[in-house]
Write a protein that holds these residues in place. Structure first.
Motif, PDB file in Angstrom:
ATOM      1  N   GLU A 170       0.831  -1.201   0.000  1.00 19.47           N
ATOM      2  CA  GLU A 170       0.000   0.000   0.000  1.00 19.47           C
ATOM      3  C   GLU A 170       0.869   1.256   0.000  1.00 19.47           C
ATOM      4  N   ARG A 171       1.922   1.260   0.819  1.00 22.66           N
ATOM      5  CA  ARG A 171       2.809   2.424   0.872  1.00 22.66           C
ATOM      6  C   ARG A 171       3.529   2.605  -0.467  1.00 22.66           C
ATOM      7  N   LYS A 172       3.987   1.515  -1.058  1.00 18.46           N
ATOM      8  CA  LYS A 172       4.675   1.572  -2.349  1.00 18.46           C
ATOM      9  C   LYS A 172       3.775   2.204  -3.407  1.00 18.46           C
ATOM     10  N   HIS A 173       2.532   1.733  -3.492  1.00 19.55           N
ATOM     11  CA  HIS A 173       1.606   2.257  -4.491  1.00 19.55           C
ATOM     12  C   HIS A 173       1.290   3.729  -4.238  1.00 19.55           C
ATOM     13  N   ARG A 174       1.239   4.104  -2.967  1.00 17.76           N
ATOM     14  CA  ARG A 174       0.905   5.496  -2.661  1.00 17.76           C
ATOM     15  C   ARG A 174       2.015   6.443  -3.118  1.00 17.76           C
ATOM     16  N   ILE A 175       3.260   6.102  -2.808  1.00 18.25           N
ATOM     17  CA  ILE A 175       4.336   7.017  -3.204  1.00 18.25           C
ATOM     18  C   ILE A 175       4.557   6.988  -4.722  1.00 18.25           C
ATOM     19  N   GLU A 176       4.131   5.916  -5.379  1.00 20.89           N
ATOM     20  CA  GLU A 176       4.232   5.860  -6.837  1.00 20.89           C
ATOM     21  C   GLU A 176       3.201   6.759  -7.510  1.00 20.89           C
ATOM     22  N   THR A 177       2.041   6.889  -6.903  1.00 20.93           N
ATOM     23  CA  THR A 177       0.924   7.572  -7.564  1.00 20.93           C
ATOM     24  C   THR A 177       0.563   8.926  -6.971  1.00 20.93           C
ATOM     25  N   PRO A 223       2.154  12.288  -5.451  1.00 17.32           N
ATOM     26  CA  PRO A 223       3.331  13.117  -5.148  1.00 17.32           C
ATOM     27  C   PRO A 223       3.304  13.728  -3.755  1.00 17.32           C
ATOM     28  N   SER A 224       2.112  13.969  -3.206  1.00 12.37           N
ATOM     29  CA  SER A 224       2.028  14.571  -1.873  1.00 12.37           C
ATOM     30  C   SER A 224       2.500  13.620  -0.778  1.00 12.37           C
ATOM     31  N   ALA A 225       2.612  12.332  -1.102  1.00 12.92           N
ATOM     32  CA  ALA A 225       3.091  11.343  -0.130  1.00 12.92           C
ATOM     33  C   ALA A 225       4.613  11.281  -0.079  1.00 12.92           C
ATOM     34  N   ARG A 226       5.256  12.025  -0.982  1.00 16.96           N
ATOM     35  CA  ARG A 226       6.711  12.004  -1.066  1.00 16.96           C
ATOM     36  C   ARG A 226       7.304  13.270  -0.451  1.00 16.96           C
ATOM     37  N   THR A 227       8.532  13.167   0.047  1.00 24.15           N
ATOM     38  CA  THR A 227       9.207  14.325   0.634  1.00 24.15           C
ATOM     39  C   THR A 227       9.655  15.284  -0.470  1.00 24.15           C
ATOM     40  N   ASN A 228       9.967  16.502  -0.082  1.00 24.01           N
ATOM     41  CA  ASN A 228      10.446  17.514  -1.020  1.00 24.01           C
ATOM     42  C   ASN A 228      11.863  17.150  -1.462  1.00 24.01           C
ATOM     43  N   HIS A 229      12.033  16.893  -2.751  1.00 28.73           N
ATOM     44  CA  HIS A 229      13.326  16.416  -3.254  1.00 28.73           C
ATOM     45  C   HIS A 229      14.381  17.521  -3.317  1.00 28.73           C
ATOM     46  N   MET A 230      13.993  18.759  -3.042  1.00 24.05           N
ATOM     47  CA  MET A 230      14.952  19.862  -3.050  1.00 24.05           C
ATOM     48  C   MET A 230      15.367  20.273  -1.638  1.00 24.05           C
ATOM     49  N   GLU A 231      14.838  19.607  -0.627  1.00 20.97           N
ATOM     50  CA  GLU A 231      15.176  19.935   0.756  1.00 20.97           C
ATOM     51  C   GLU A 231      16.175  18.927   1.323  1.00 20.97           C
ATOM     52  N   TYR A 232      17.229  19.445   1.951  1.00 25.24           N
ATOM     53  CA  TYR A 232      18.240  18.595   2.561  1.00 25.24           C
ATOM     54  C   TYR A 232      17.664  17.863   3.775  1.00 25.24           C
ATOM     55  N   MET A 233      18.112  16.628   3.952  1.00 30.97           N
ATOM     56  CA  MET A 233      17.733  15.862   5.137  1.00 30.97           C
ATOM     57  C   MET A 233      18.748  16.102   6.251  1.00 30.97           C
ATOM     58  N   LYS A 234      18.365  15.715   7.459  1.00 25.27           N
ATOM     59  CA  LYS A 234      19.223  15.902   8.624  1.00 25.27           C
ATOM     60  C   LYS A 234      20.577  15.237   8.404  1.00 25.27           C
ATOM     61  N   GLY A 235      21.641  15.979   8.721  1.00 22.93           N
ATOM     62  CA  GLY A 235      22.996  15.449   8.608  1.00 22.93           C
ATOM     63  C   GLY A 235      23.668  15.693   7.276  1.00 22.93           C
ATOM     64  N   MET A 236      22.917  16.185   6.292  1.00 22.76           N
ATOM     65  CA  MET A 236      23.496  16.455   4.979  1.00 22.76           C
ATOM     66  C   MET A 236      24.198  17.813   4.974  1.00 22.76           C
ATOM     67  N   GLU A 237      25.442  17.829   4.566  1.00 23.69           N
ATOM     68  CA  GLU A 237      26.229  19.054   4.522  1.00 23.69           C
ATOM     69  C   GLU A 237      25.796  19.941   3.351  1.00 23.69           C
ATOM     70  N   VAL A 238      25.637  21.208   3.629  1.00 24.14           N
ATOM     71  CA  VAL A 238      25.315  22.189   2.590  1.00 24.14           C
ATOM     72  C   VAL A 238      26.571  23.020   2.322  1.00 24.14           C
ATOM     73  N   ILE A 239      27.025  23.040   1.062  1.00 16.15           N
ATOM     74  CA  ILE A 239      28.166  23.873   0.708  1.00 16.15           C
ATOM     75  C   ILE A 239      27.689  25.020  -0.176  1.00 16.15           C
TER      76      ILE A 239
END
Length: 448
Positions: A24-31, A33-49
Motif C-alpha cells: 500500500e505504501r509503495k503504491h501510494r508514493i508511486e501515484t 506526489p504529496s506522499a513524497r518528501t520535497n526532493h529539493m530539501e536537505y535531510m538531517k545530517g546532509m552538509e550544505v556547501i
C-alpha cells in the motif's frame, strides 16, 4: 517527452513478498506526489556547501533549444580549434546527426593527441547490495525482491586478491546506498584492503559529507564517482521516490565535496534514457567543465551509461538513445573536453566498445560483475587470463600435494544491479584491445 511518453509504468513491479502494508505504501508514493518528501530539501545530517556550479550548469540546460542549431552551426563547430559551450550544444543537437563521421574523425584526432593509443582498464567490485532508496529503474531498489548480501571483510579481501592476481591494478568499489548496511567505516575498511592490492582505488557509493570523503581518502581512495542519474529536476522527483537519494541538490554537489575532502579526481554521469538525453549530456559535460575551472588540479572523467534491464524487470530500456546517439554524445564530449577521461562500461556491446575506444573512449571495464561475491567464478575460469588460469592453479596445487579447491563460487553471492551487455573477462578484453592495435594500460602512476 511527457511522463506518459517516458512509459514510466514499465518501472513499477510488485513483489509477492511484500506485506499488504508495504504494498500500500509503495503504491501510494508511486501515484501520489504529496506522499513524497520535497526532493529539493536537505535531510538531517546532509552538509550544505556554498557553490555556484549548479546555477552555472542549469542556466545553460534550462535555456537550451537544440532545435535552433543548424548544419552551418555544426560545420563551424567542427572547424574551430577550440570548442565553445555553444559549439558543444550544436554538436549535441539533431542537426549534428548527419555529421557523425566528421565528428568521429575530429574526436579521434583529439583522443590521439592527448591520450595516444592507450586504453585504461579497471574492474568494479560490488561489496554490498542493500539499499534504502526507491529508485524505480534500479535493480537494488528497496522494493525489489533480490538476494541481498554484504561481504565480510574477509570475503572482500578474497575477492580483491582474485582480481589482483589476474593483473588488474585499478578497482572501483561499489555498494548499494544503505548507511546501515554499508557504513562509512565499513567502506573505509574495504578501501584499506584495496590499497594493499591495487595502485588505483575508486569508490561509487552513496554521497557523503566532506569529512567523510576526507576519511575515505585517508583510507586509500583516489577518486569518487557519482551518477546524478538525470539533471532534470522534475524527472528526478518522479524517479527517486524514497530515501536519501531523493535529495537532488545534495547529490549534485557530491563531487565538489569529494574534492574539498582531498580526492584526486571525480567521475560524472547521467543515466541516459531517464529524461531528455541531450540535456542530460549537456549538463554532465558542463558539470565537469565548470568544476574543472574551479579545481584545475583535479582529474575529471565522464561516463555515458544507458538504461539496462534489471532483476525482475526486463522491460527497462534506454528508449530513444540508440548507438548512433550514444556515439554522437561521446564524440561531442571528446571535442568539447579533450583532456577528460571517457569511460564506456559493460552496459554496451562488445562491438560498440571495440569501436568506440578507437575514437574517443579512454577507459573500459573488464571482468565485470554487478552482482556480489562472484569474481572467483569469473576470474578462475578465465582461460585468457594473462597471469593465471584455473587449470594452472590446479596443476600447481597437485604438484604441491594439495587438494584442488572445490568450494562453490555461488555460495554467498548477491543479485546484480543491472544486466551487463559485454561479459568478456579481463584476459579476453586485454587480448581483444591489443588485437585492435591499441595499448592496454593497467596503471600509469608512480607513487613516491
Amino acid at each position: 517527452m511527457s511522463e506518459k511518453e517516458y512509459h514510466d509504468e514499465r518501472y513499477f513491479i510488485d513483489s509477492d513478498t511484500l506485506s499488504p502494508e508495504a504494498l500500500e505504501r509503495k503504491h501510494r508514493i508511486e501515484t501520489d506526489p504529496s506522499a513524497r518528501t520535497n526532493h529539493m530539501e536537505y535531510m538531517k545530517g546532509m552538509e550544505v556547501i556554498k557553490s555556484d556550479i549548479h546555477d552555472k550548469v542549469m542556466g545553460h540546460v534550462d535555456s537550451v533549444d537544440f532545435s535552433k542549431y543548424t548544419a552551418r552551426d555544426v560545420k563551424a563547430a567542427l572547424e574551430r580549434d577550440t570548442c565553445t559551450v555553444e559549439d558543444f550544444k550544436a554538436l549535441l543537437s539533431p542537426a549534428a546527426a548527419p555529421f557523425l563521421e566528421q565528428m568521429a574523425q575530429k574526436a579521434k584526432f583529439e583522443t590521439s593527441k592527448h591520450f595516444g593509443n592507450t586504453v585504461y582498464f579497471f574492474t568494479p567490485l560490488y561489496i554490498a547490495n542493500y539499499c534504502e532508496n526507491y529508485c524505480v529503474y534500479c535493480g537494488f531498489n528497496c522494493y525489489n525482491h533480490i538476494k541481498r548480501v554484504q561481504l565480510s571483510l574477509e570475503q572482500v579481501e578474497r575477492e580483491m586478491k582474485i582480481i589482483a592476481d589476474s593483473g588488474m591494478e585499478e578497482v572501483l568499489i561499489l555498494t548499494g546506498e544503505s548507511r546501515a548496511k554499508s557504513s562509512v567505516e565499513y567502506i573505509g575498511d574495504a578501501c584499506k584492503i584495496a590499497h594493499k592490492y591495487f595502485r588505483m582505488v575508486g569508490v561509487e557509493v552513496y554521497p557523503m559529507n566532506t569529512d567523510e570523503y576526507k576519511y575515505l581518502h585517508e583510507c586509500g581512495v583516489d577518486y569518487v564517482t557519482v551518477f546524478q542519474e538525470t539533471y532534470d529536476k522534475v524527472r528526478y522527483e518522479q524517479l527517486h521516490l524514497l530515501g536519501h537519494k531523493r535529495v537532488y541538490p545534495y547529490r549534485f554537489d557530491s563531487q565538489e565535496r569529494a574534492l574539498l575532502g582531498g580526492m584526486r579526481g571525480c567521475g560524472f554521469s547521467a543515466l541516459l534514457g531517464l529524461s531528455d538525453f541531450r540535456k542530460d549530456a549537456l549538463a554532465s559535460a558542463l558539470h565537469v567543465y565548470y568544476l574543472q575551472k574551479k579545481y584545475p588540479h583535479a582529474e575529471m572523467s565522464l561516463s555515458c551509461p544507458r538504461l539496462r534491464p534489471i532483476v525482475n524487470n526486463d522491460k527497462i530500456n534506454p528508449l530513444d538513445v540508440h548507438e548512433r546517439e550514444l556515439c554522437q554524445i561521446l564524440c561531442a564530449y571528446r571535442i568539447f573536453l579533450p583532456f577528460v577521461g571517457i569511460t564506456v562500461s559493460s552496459r554496451e556491446s562488445k562491438e560498440f566498445r571495440n569501436g568506440i575506444v578507437k575514437i574517443c573512449a579512454t577507459k573500459i571495464s573488464a571482468g565485470v560483475s554487478t552482482g556480489i561475491g562472484d569474481h572467483e567464478s569469473k576470474y578462475k575460469m578465465d582461460s585468457c587470463n594473462p597471469r593465471t588460469t584455473e587449470e594452472n592453479a590446479a596443476k600447481a596445487a597437485a604438484q604441491k600435494g594439495e587438494a584442488v579447491p572445490t568450494e562453490s563460487a555461488n555460495d554467498g553471492e548477491g543479485d546484480e544491479q543491472f544486466e551487463i551487455n559485454d561479459s568478456r573477462s579481463f584476459g579476453t578484453m586485454y587480448k581483444d584491445i591489443s588485437n585492435e592495435g591499441l595499448q592496454p594500460v593497467l596503471n600509469d602512476y608512480l607513487y613516491v
